[in-house]
Motif scaffolding. Structure first.
Motif, PDB file in Angstrom:
ATOM      1  N   ARG B 156       4.800  -4.768  -5.585  1.00  0.00           N
ATOM      2  CA  ARG B 156       3.980  -3.751  -4.949  1.00  0.00           C
ATOM      3  C   ARG B 156       2.490  -4.055  -5.102  1.00  0.00           C
ATOM      4  O   ARG B 156       1.688  -3.778  -4.209  1.00  0.00           O
ATOM      5  N   GLY B 157       2.141  -4.642  -6.250  1.00  0.00           N
ATOM      6  CA  GLY B 157       0.735  -4.940  -6.517  1.00  0.00           C
ATOM      7  C   GLY B 157       0.123  -5.879  -5.484  1.00  0.00           C
ATOM      8  O   GLY B 157      -1.087  -5.860  -5.262  1.00  0.00           O
ATOM      9  N   GLN B 158       0.948  -6.703  -4.848  1.00  0.00           N
ATOM     10  CA  GLN B 158       0.442  -7.619  -3.823  1.00  0.00           C
ATOM     11  C   GLN B 158      -0.114  -6.848  -2.632  1.00  0.00           C
ATOM     12  O   GLN B 158      -1.176  -7.167  -2.114  1.00  0.00           O
ATOM     13  N   GLU B 160      -1.025  -3.707  -2.728  1.00  0.00           N
ATOM     14  CA  GLU B 160      -2.162  -2.917  -3.202  1.00  0.00           C
ATOM     15  C   GLU B 160      -3.426  -3.762  -3.249  1.00  0.00           C
ATOM     16  O   GLU B 160      -4.501  -3.312  -2.858  1.00  0.00           O
ATOM     17  N   ALA B 161      -3.286  -5.013  -3.741  1.00  0.00           N
ATOM     18  CA  ALA B 161      -4.460  -5.890  -3.803  1.00  0.00           C
ATOM     19  C   ALA B 161      -4.983  -6.166  -2.400  1.00  0.00           C
ATOM     20  O   ALA B 161      -6.186  -6.088  -2.143  1.00  0.00           O
ATOM     21  N   ALA B 162      -4.075  -6.468  -1.477  1.00  0.00           N
ATOM     22  CA  ALA B 162      -4.497  -6.777  -0.105  1.00  0.00           C
ATOM     23  C   ALA B 162      -5.160  -5.563   0.540  1.00  0.00           C
ATOM     24  O   ALA B 162      -6.219  -5.683   1.167  1.00  0.00           O
ATOM     25  N   ILE B 176       0.200 -11.711   3.533  1.00  0.00           N
ATOM     26  CA  ILE B 176       0.476 -11.695   2.093  1.00  0.00           C
ATOM     27  C   ILE B 176       1.967 -11.523   1.798  1.00  0.00           C
ATOM     28  O   ILE B 176       2.550 -12.278   1.025  1.00  0.00           O
TER      29      ILE B 176
END
Lengths: 272, 261
Positions: B156-158, B160-162, B176
């Motif tokens: 999930r963090g991917q 969120e970062a994007a 991503i």
């Protein structure tokens, strides 16, 4: 209530309203039936470094994630760089370009090289040319001391290096302010220093920063203001010497006692 | 020591039983007749080079076309299954359950004979349309589930970062999430490719014209011509030439993934 002159937060900090980078008014956040934020008033001025401290589950990370709307506020108002992000019609992508965020778990893109981690958003979001985005990326990586790692992949870097790349990735977008969500909590102790040094440099350059952290020494040294949260409310805030040195509220005193002297009282600090 | 001795005795008797089995087979089977019926070099020789340049080539081409179609359509249905729009999810579920539930052979008959009979004309680009749709549409149903699992396996963090960097949800998905999802699912995707290589043999029932036959049809036709089973055996070896290396590749990739975790 939106009158900045009578705003309790701006009165506390004594700053002019146009100095505000972040203004949070009466913010409530529920996860299902659980109220995580119970009416937060919070403010960060331009050029200010604000450290948010507090025990796990106090809502400090949720507050930070409400600033760029990774979490949607249940009620209340969040104004970032003059934009009301709680307005459903606001272009949230446009706002997020101006707000850098650094995560506890780095969240670098593992399928891309360090250079591509920094250029992909510049190219896809800001539509910079390849040459321009690579120039910015190299300059930013030099700033965090990792210009020799442009061709490495995230998995080849230490945690501290990954987090510095993550900071560089956010900086390459030219943000007006930076949000840090426990940036050193996932790092081995010996790697924390390099990351904090980069953040210290950034603060000394006048970057507006909101830092959720457990690093009390960093907060004391770098923060202009420290905010202590517990149970979804702001318990106490003020200059670091006051909040960390002479805390008035018993909950702050209790928390600091446990964090600064972890052997004296259980439980130890935990991340998250 | 009695325990190790017992283990040795059991192990020894297992080897002895195996040796006995090999001995019995070697002595009782009529090897010359086996060779003449199934592995006759004089019957195998005339198969070459056509079995490689035509039949194997067509098997690979049909598999590749079906797989390319299946990956593209499967990706679309995977995204539909994850869509917040409820009718899209329904549509994807119906498609996936339909093609996972009907036999491939029936579907090929439907495209190759059912539709032409009903409409009174061939599908455009016959027989390739029937081959690509016949192999690709059911494979897309399986791939949709594989791709969906891959997308959901990306942390999930991917996203969120994007998103925190200002990417839109669709841009984050394309730049991503999907590239990482495909990396994660390379082993199951390769398994699907092996299955499709074998399933391409069912195209034989479409009765395609000379020059467009794949391995199984080729072997079947040569069986009639030569009145010998050798062509089928050689065709089988040709399939193994493709599937065994792919299978070994999957094992290596899976071992690498296991180490990486």
């Amino acid at each position: 209530m939106n009158d900045p002159v009578n705003d309790p937060v701006s009165t506390v900090t004594g700053a002019a309203p146009d100095d505000a980078a972040i203004v949070v008014r009466d913010l409530h956040k529920y996860f299902g039936d659980l109220e995580v934020l119970k009416g937060i008033d919070f403010r960060v001025n331009r050029g200010e470094v604000v450290c948010v401290i507090g025990p796990s589950g106090s809502g400090k990370s949720t507050l930070l994630r409400c600033i760029n709307q990774l979490e949607r506020a249940t009620s209340g108002q969040v104004v970032v760089a003059g934009t009301d992000v709680t307005d459903p019609d606001v272009d949230i992508d446009a706002l997020r370009r101006r707000v850098g965020m650094v995560f506890q778990s780095f969240n670098l893109f593992p399928h891309l090289s360090v250079l591509r981690n920094l250029t992909i958003t510049q190219r896809r979001v800001l539509h910079r040319t390849r040459a321009e985005s690579e120039r910015v990326a190299r300059a930013t990586l030099t700033k965090v001391g990792l210009d020799d790692k442009v061709d490495a992949y995230p998995a080849q870097l230490s945690g501290g290096q990954q987090q510095r790349v993550a900071i560089a990735r956010a900086l390459a977008m030219g943000p007006e302010l930076m949000l840090f969500d426990e940036p050193t909590s996932a790092l081995d102790p010996e790697l924390v220093g390099d990351v904090l040094a980069v953040m210290r440099d950034l603060a000394s350059e006048g970057m507006t920063m909101m830092v959720v952290t457990h690093e009390m020494a960093f907060a004391r040294e770098v923060a202009d203001r420290v905010v202590f949260m517990d149970g979804g409310v702001v318990v106490e805030e003020g200059p670091p010497d006051e909040v960390l040195g002479r805390p008035r509220h018993p909950r702050t005193q209790d928390f600091l006692a446990r964090v600064l002297h972890p052997t004296a009282a259980a439980p130890k600090r935990s991340s998250g | 020591m009695p325990r190790t001795r017992r283990t040795r005795l059991i192990r020894g008797s297992q080897y002895a039983a195996f040796g006995l089995l090999v001995l019995v087979i070697a002595l009782t089977v009529d090897w010359p007749s086996i060779r003449d019926s199934y592995l006759d070099p004089s019957k195998a020789a005339p198969l070459f080079p056509a079995i490689l340049t035509v039949a194997l080539k067509n098997t690979l081409v049909y598999t590749a076309m079906g797989f390319a179609f299946a990956v593209m359509v499967g990706l679309i249905f995977a995204l539909m299954r994850l869509s917040p729009v409820t009718p899209y999810r329904w549509l994807a579920n119906i498609y996936i359950e339909f093609f996972r539930g009907i036999p491939l052979l029936l579907w090929l008959f439907f495209l190759g004979y059912g539709v032409p009979t009903a409409t009174g004309r061939q599908l455009p680009f016959a027989p390739y349309s029937a081959i690509v749709l016949g192999l690709g549409m059911p494979a897309a149903a399986y791939l949709a589930e594989t791709i969906r699992a891959g997308i959901q396996a990306v942390p999930r963090g991917q996203v969120e970062a994007a998103r925190s960097l200002g990417m839109s949800a669709s841009r984050a998905m394309v730049s991503i999430v999907i590239p990482q999802a495909f990396r994660i699912i390379i082993p199951p995707l390769t398994n699907e490719l092996i299955v499709l290589t074998k399933d391409s043999s069912l195209v034989a029932i479409l009765g395609v014209a000379a020059g467009t036959e794949e391995l199984t049809k080729f072997g079947r036709d040569q069986l009639n011509t030569l009145v010998n089973a050798t062509p089928l055996v050689v065709a089988g070896l040709c399939y193994l030439l493709v599937t065994v290396p792919l299978s070994l590749l999957v094992r290596r990739l899976e071992a690498r993934n296991a180490r990486a975790q």
